[in-house]
Design an enzyme around this catalytic site. Structure first.
Site, mmCIF file in Angstrom:
data_model
loop_
_atom_site.group_PDB
_atom_site.id
_atom_site.type_symbol
_atom_site.label_atom_id
_atom_site.label_comp_id
_atom_site.label_asym_id
_atom_site.label_seq_id
_atom_site.Cartn_x
_atom_site.Cartn_y
_atom_site.Cartn_z
ATOM 1 N N LYS A 27 0.856 -1.213 0.000
ATOM 2 C CA LYS A 27 0.000 0.000 0.000
ATOM 3 C C LYS A 27 0.873 1.238 0.000
ATOM 4 O O LYS A 27 2.042 1.207 0.412
ATOM 5 C CB LYS A 27 -0.941 0.001 1.211
ATOM 6 C CG LYS A 27 -0.254 -0.040 2.592
ATOM 7 C CD LYS A 27 0.228 1.295 3.104
ATOM 8 C CE LYS A 27 0.986 1.196 4.417
ATOM 9 N NZ LYS A 27 1.745 2.415 4.766
ATOM 10 N N SER B 106 1.838 -6.627 7.141
ATOM 11 C CA SER B 106 0.390 -6.624 7.396
ATOM 12 C C SER B 106 -0.360 -7.231 6.214
ATOM 13 O O SER B 106 -1.325 -7.982 6.388
ATOM 14 C CB SER B 106 -0.115 -5.198 7.614
ATOM 15 O OG SER B 106 0.646 -4.553 8.586
ATOM 16 N N GLY C 263 3.988 -4.370 4.005
ATOM 17 C CA GLY C 263 4.155 -5.727 3.482
ATOM 18 C C GLY C 263 3.813 -6.815 4.492
ATOM 19 O O GLY C 263 3.134 -7.787 4.155
ATOM 20 N N ASP D 210 -2.629 -2.228 11.081
ATOM 21 C CA ASP D 210 -2.757 -2.074 9.624
ATOM 22 C C ASP D 210 -3.355 -3.302 8.948
ATOM 23 O O ASP D 210 -3.583 -3.276 7.729
ATOM 24 C CB ASP D 210 -1.381 -1.809 8.995
ATOM 25 C CG ASP D 210 -0.849 -0.440 9.367
ATOM 26 O OD1 ASP D 210 -1.648 0.404 9.817
ATOM 27 O OD2 ASP D 210 0.362 -0.226 9.228
ATOM 28 N N GLY E 40 7.510 0.962 4.781
ATOM 29 C CA GLY E 40 6.345 1.847 4.762
ATOM 30 C C GLY E 40 5.262 1.440 3.788
ATOM 31 O O GLY E 40 4.327 2.191 3.537
ATOM 32 N N MET E 41 5.385 0.208 3.222
ATOM 33 C CA MET E 41 4.357 -0.245 2.272
ATOM 34 C C MET E 41 3.481 -1.357 2.851
ATOM 35 O O MET E 41 2.723 -2.003 2.122
ATOM 36 C CB MET E 41 4.992 -0.694 0.962
ATOM 37 C CG MET E 41 5.569 0.487 0.172
ATOM 38 S SD MET E 41 5.959 0.065 -1.541
ATOM 39 C CE MET E 41 4.344 -0.197 -2.268
HETATM 40 P P1 ATP Z 1 4.371 -1.100 9.065
HETATM 41 O O1 ATP Z 1 3.263 -2.028 8.637
HETATM 42 O O2 ATP Z 1 4.661 -1.150 10.528
HETATM 43 O O3 ATP Z 1 4.269 0.276 8.490
HETATM 44 P P2 ATP Z 1 6.382 -1.563 7.135
HETATM 45 O O4 ATP Z 1 5.393 -1.564 6.044
HETATM 46 O O5 ATP Z 1 7.301 -0.401 7.196
HETATM 47 O O6 ATP Z 1 5.688 -1.738 8.502
HETATM 48 P P3 ATP Z 1 7.001 -4.387 6.925
HETATM 49 O O7 ATP Z 1 7.563 -4.809 5.611
HETATM 50 O O8 ATP Z 1 5.613 -4.766 7.242
HETATM 51 O O9 ATP Z 1 7.273 -2.844 7.092
HETATM 52 O O10 ATP Z 1 8.012 -4.962 8.034
HETATM 53 C C1 ATP Z 1 8.073 -4.489 9.369
HETATM 54 C C2 ATP Z 1 8.812 -5.557 10.182
HETATM 55 O O11 ATP Z 1 7.949 -6.686 10.310
HETATM 56 C C3 ATP Z 1 10.081 -6.067 9.513
HETATM 57 O O12 ATP Z 1 11.193 -5.538 10.151
HETATM 58 C C4 ATP Z 1 10.023 -7.571 9.627
HETATM 59 O O13 ATP Z 1 11.048 -8.105 10.433
HETATM 60 C C5 ATP Z 1 8.701 -7.885 10.288
HETATM 61 N N1 ATP Z 1 7.906 -8.876 9.506
HETATM 62 C C6 ATP Z 1 7.235 -9.911 10.007
HETATM 63 N N2 ATP Z 1 6.593 -10.577 9.045
HETATM 64 C C7 ATP Z 1 6.856 -9.960 7.888
HETATM 65 C C8 ATP Z 1 6.466 -10.199 6.537
HETATM 66 N N3 ATP Z 1 5.679 -11.230 6.190
HETATM 67 N N4 ATP Z 1 6.912 -9.349 5.599
HETATM 68 C C9 ATP Z 1 7.703 -8.307 5.954
HETATM 69 N N5 ATP Z 1 8.120 -8.050 7.209
HETATM 70 C C10 ATP Z 1 7.693 -8.860 8.177
#
Ligand code: ATP
Length: 322
Positions: A12, A119, A117, A151, A114-115
């Site tokens: 997202k 969630s 992933g 999220d 920040g995308m």
């Molecule tokens: P947020 O949803 O908090 O904004 P984000 O989008 O910046 O997070 P994500 O890619 O969701 O970042 O990853 C945040 C942390 O979640 C990572 O440091 C990772 O170790 C952990 N994590 C657990 N499961 C996953 C997954 N399936 N994909 C990515 N990161 C994951």
């Protein structure tokens, strides 16, 4: 042969994000317009052939679920995987004791970027396991999602959404005018809590009445027509993300120089995206920009908005993902 289930987990972007004060539970209030995009992780779910499969392959991480012997294979993510928590939560809440599953995640959405992933993967894992349990579209998914993270609820049935609370209040929003996106992932990662702490240090949060006024302006703009007023295309977390990750500045500049009408940080960053408004011409322009910037930003890609149909579970009779 048991079918393999396949689902995409869209990343997202936040077309806007207004940051409010900290709530009693320690989370910040926010108002955001969250758009799922075609840059997506690919998930496949199938029963584990035997206990022997639990050994992980080199370079992959594997985390068994507490409620079963499910296995998660997800290159690039070390430590507990949110998708594993999703499988465990579904088994626990629904009392599902189906055979141990192997969930394979091919990461395409940049990690800690920040995308959303993690969630998105958790939400897709819920869609998949409900399907495997014989309850496609199980309403229990919506009840389980908030326990996995603020999220996750918004990604259960991905669609453009006006998000409030700390991310858990999700209301569908009418589609915006046609547009394409240029996504510039960073080589760096940012921890979401660290970015919120930095935003506090920079005094970025707005007062409650200002947040309420911005929400009202956004709601009025969404109702008025498909255009999104440029002055609302703002991310209040951007100064904090730039402060922790100064290379964001060059990415913002590169996106603008490549023709994006607006460029901003997605969520807590450090991913930068640019908006190209219009139909086919905009798509072509975003693709051209991504190709031109790929030397400097290896993951540079063009993307477009997607909806729940894009993320629906598909059955693959032969076993291989489509
Ligand atoms: P947020 O949803 O908090 O904004 P984000 O989008 O910046 O997070 P994500 O890619 O969701 O970042 O990853 C945040 C942390 O979640 C990572 O440091 C990772 O170790 C952990 N994590 C657990 N499961 C996953 C997954 N399936 N994909 C990515 N990161 C994951």
């Amino acid at each position: 042969m048991t079918p393999v289930l396949h689902a995409l987990a869209p990343g997202k972007v936040n077309l806007c994000l207004f940051l409010g004060p900290t709530r009693a539970d320690g989370l910040h209030e926010l108002v955001s317009l969250v758009e799922p995009v075609s840059l997506a992780d690919e998930l496949t779910l199938q029963p584990l052939p035997s206990a022997a499969c639990v050994a992980s392959e080199p370079g992959l991480t594997s985390s068994p679920c507490a409620a079963g012997d499910d296995e998660i294979v997800c290159a690039g993510v070390s430590g507990p995987n949110l998708a594993a928590a999703a499988l465990a939560a579904y088994r626990a809440v629904r009392g599902w004791d189906g055979p141990p599953q192997r969930l394979e995640i091919v990461k395409r959405v940049p990690i800690a970027a920040g995308m959303g992933g993690g969630s998105g993967d958790a939400a897709a894992a819920l869609r998949l396991v409900a399907h495997a349990a014989g309850h496609p579209g199980d309403p229990a998914i919506a009840a389980i999602a908030p326990s996995l993270g603020a999220d996750v609820p918004g990604q259960v049935a991905p669609a453009l959404a006006l998000v409030g609370g700390a991310g858990e209040e999700v209301v569908g929003a009418p589609a915006r005018a046609p547009h394409a996106l240029l996504v510039l992932p960073s080589r760096e990662r940012l921890s979401t809590p660290a970015v919120f702490r930095e935003a506090d240090r920079l005094r970025s949060p707005r007062a409650p009445d200002e947040i309420a006024a911005l929400r009202a302006r956004l709601v009025a703009a969404l109702a008025a027509g498909p255009e999104l007023p440029p002055e609302l295309i703002v991310n209040d977390l951007e100064p904090a993300a730039r402060s922790l990750c100064p290379s964001i500045d060059a990415a913002l500049e590169a996106a603008r120089a490549a023709g994006a009408a607006q460029a901003l940080v997605s969520g807590s960053g450090p991913t930068v995206f640019g908006l190209f408004w219009g139909g086919e011409d905009a798509t072509a322009a975003a693709e051209e920009a991504a190709a031109a910037l790929r030397d400097r930003y290896p993951g540079a890609t063009a993307a477009h908005p997607v909806d729940a149909a894009f993320a629906a579970v598909r059955t693959v009779p032969g076993g291989a993902a489509p």
